[in-house]
Design a protein around this motif. Structure first.
Motif, mmCIF file in Angstrom:
data_model
loop_
_atom_site.group_PDB
_atom_site.id
_atom_site.type_symbol
_atom_site.label_atom_id
_atom_site.label_comp_id
_atom_site.label_asym_id
_atom_site.label_seq_id
_atom_site.Cartn_x
_atom_site.Cartn_y
_atom_site.Cartn_z
ATOM 1 N N UNK A 68 19.715 34.916 18.947
ATOM 2 C CA UNK A 68 19.081 34.236 20.077
ATOM 3 C C UNK A 68 20.002 33.128 20.580
ATOM 4 N N UNK A 69 20.234 33.126 21.905
ATOM 5 C CA UNK A 69 21.148 32.158 22.511
ATOM 6 C C UNK A 69 20.650 31.732 23.882
ATOM 7 N N UNK A 70 21.166 30.606 24.346
ATOM 8 C CA UNK A 70 20.908 30.142 25.704
ATOM 9 C C UNK A 70 22.001 30.661 26.625
ATOM 10 N N UNK A 71 21.602 31.159 27.787
ATOM 11 C CA UNK A 71 22.565 31.702 28.748
ATOM 12 C C UNK A 71 22.036 31.478 30.159
ATOM 13 N N UNK A 72 22.888 31.759 31.137
ATOM 14 C CA UNK A 72 22.491 31.620 32.536
ATOM 15 C C UNK A 72 22.003 32.964 33.078
ATOM 16 N N UNK A 73 20.958 32.893 33.883
ATOM 17 C CA UNK A 73 20.433 34.091 34.535
ATOM 18 C C UNK A 73 20.952 34.187 35.960
ATOM 19 N N UNK A 74 20.933 35.399 36.481
ATOM 20 C CA UNK A 74 21.358 35.661 37.851
ATOM 21 C C UNK A 74 20.299 36.523 38.532
ATOM 22 N N UNK A 75 19.871 36.090 39.715
ATOM 23 C CA UNK A 75 18.943 36.899 40.495
ATOM 24 C C UNK A 75 19.733 37.977 41.232
ATOM 25 N N UNK A 76 19.322 39.225 41.053
ATOM 26 C CA UNK A 76 20.013 40.347 41.691
ATOM 27 C C UNK A 76 19.317 40.801 42.970
ATOM 28 N N UNK A 77 18.020 40.564 43.065
ATOM 29 C CA UNK A 77 17.262 40.975 44.249
ATOM 30 C C UNK A 77 16.238 39.897 44.568
#
Length: 253
Positions: A139-148
């Motif tokens: 489990x880690x922290x990461x950045x999300x990206x909106x694709x739509x």
């Protein structure tokens, strides 16, 4: 008006209000939480969150508890079936056919997190989900990206939102026509993992974690988020989840 007539009138008014309230619900969904493998700690939090979501958004959430009750007749009342952190082989062949007919009848499916770690040997189901779980790192922290951005409920993940999750790596697409709406940026966490019998190197530039598609006459929405109990108290996740449920149940985006 005497006391008896008043009480009788009051009783019928209350019954009428109860039936009116029930009739005005938007839709009803069946919540399946069966596990034949790993049992997620977030299951309890997820059930409570979905029930509260139903209250806030005026739809019914019914927890499936009768192993013999998954029938065509019983499912007539529902607009969608939700698999919340299910794992393993949870349906027999008869129940599988019931779900197939349910979707073929124009209804919806929502898979949450380990719904993609369920029923690997049922080809129709793997196509319904779209992609199946392969492996995950710690489990880690990461950045999300909106694709739509046109799909609703993603506002809370805008501007490279940081999110702590058990980031699933998925196998190949099981069907065509998947509409990806949210991804995780692999450059912001370490996707590599080695379990001995299986390894993970990540999925590359586009690592989807949520999608939807039309399938076999019905609709299916899947999100890989939802491993941690605290996810189910996050407004961003709950909005994302409700958007998927609403689309699966109504076809409206």
């Amino acid at each position: 008006m005497n006391k008896f007539k008043f009480l009788l009138l009051f009783f019928f008014l209350q019954v009428g209000l109860a039936f009116s309230s029930q009739a005005q619900k938007q839709f009803k969904v069946l919540l399946v939480t069966t596990t034949k493998g790993w049992h997620h700690e977030s299951l309890h939090a997820g059930v409570l969150a979905l029930q509260q979501m139903g209250v806030r958004n005026n739809f019914d959430v019914v927890l499936w508890e009768d192993p013999n009750g998954f029938t065509d007749k019983y499912l007539e009342q529902f607009k969608a079936v939700i698999f919340l952190n299910t794992t393993g082989d949870i349906f027999d062949e008869t129940q599988q056919k019931v779900l197939e007919r349910f979707i073929q009848g124009g209804k919806g499916f929502v898979g949450i997190h380990s719904a993609s770690d369920t029923e690997y040997e049922w080809p129709w189901y793997t196509k319904l989900v779209g992609r199946m779980f392969h492996i995950h790192p710690t489990i880690q922290t990461a950045k999300t990206k909106i694709l739509d951005a046109k799909f609703p409920g993603l506002q809370g993940f805008a501007d490279d939102r940081l999110w702590t999750e058990e980031w699933y790596e998925f196998g190949p697409e099981k069907t065509t026509g998947l509409n990806y709406i949210l991804s995780v940026d692999e450059t912001t966490y370490n996707p590599k993992v080695d379990w001995g019998r299986v390894k993970g190197e990540g999925m590359g530039k586009v690592h989807p974690v949520a999608w939807y598609h039309n399938y076999d006459g019905g609709r299916a929405f899947y999100t890989a988020l939802g491993h941690l109990p605290t996810n189910f108290s996050e407004p961003a996740f709950l909005n994302h989840l409700y958007a998927g449920i609403f689309w699966a149940a109504t076809g409206k985006k």
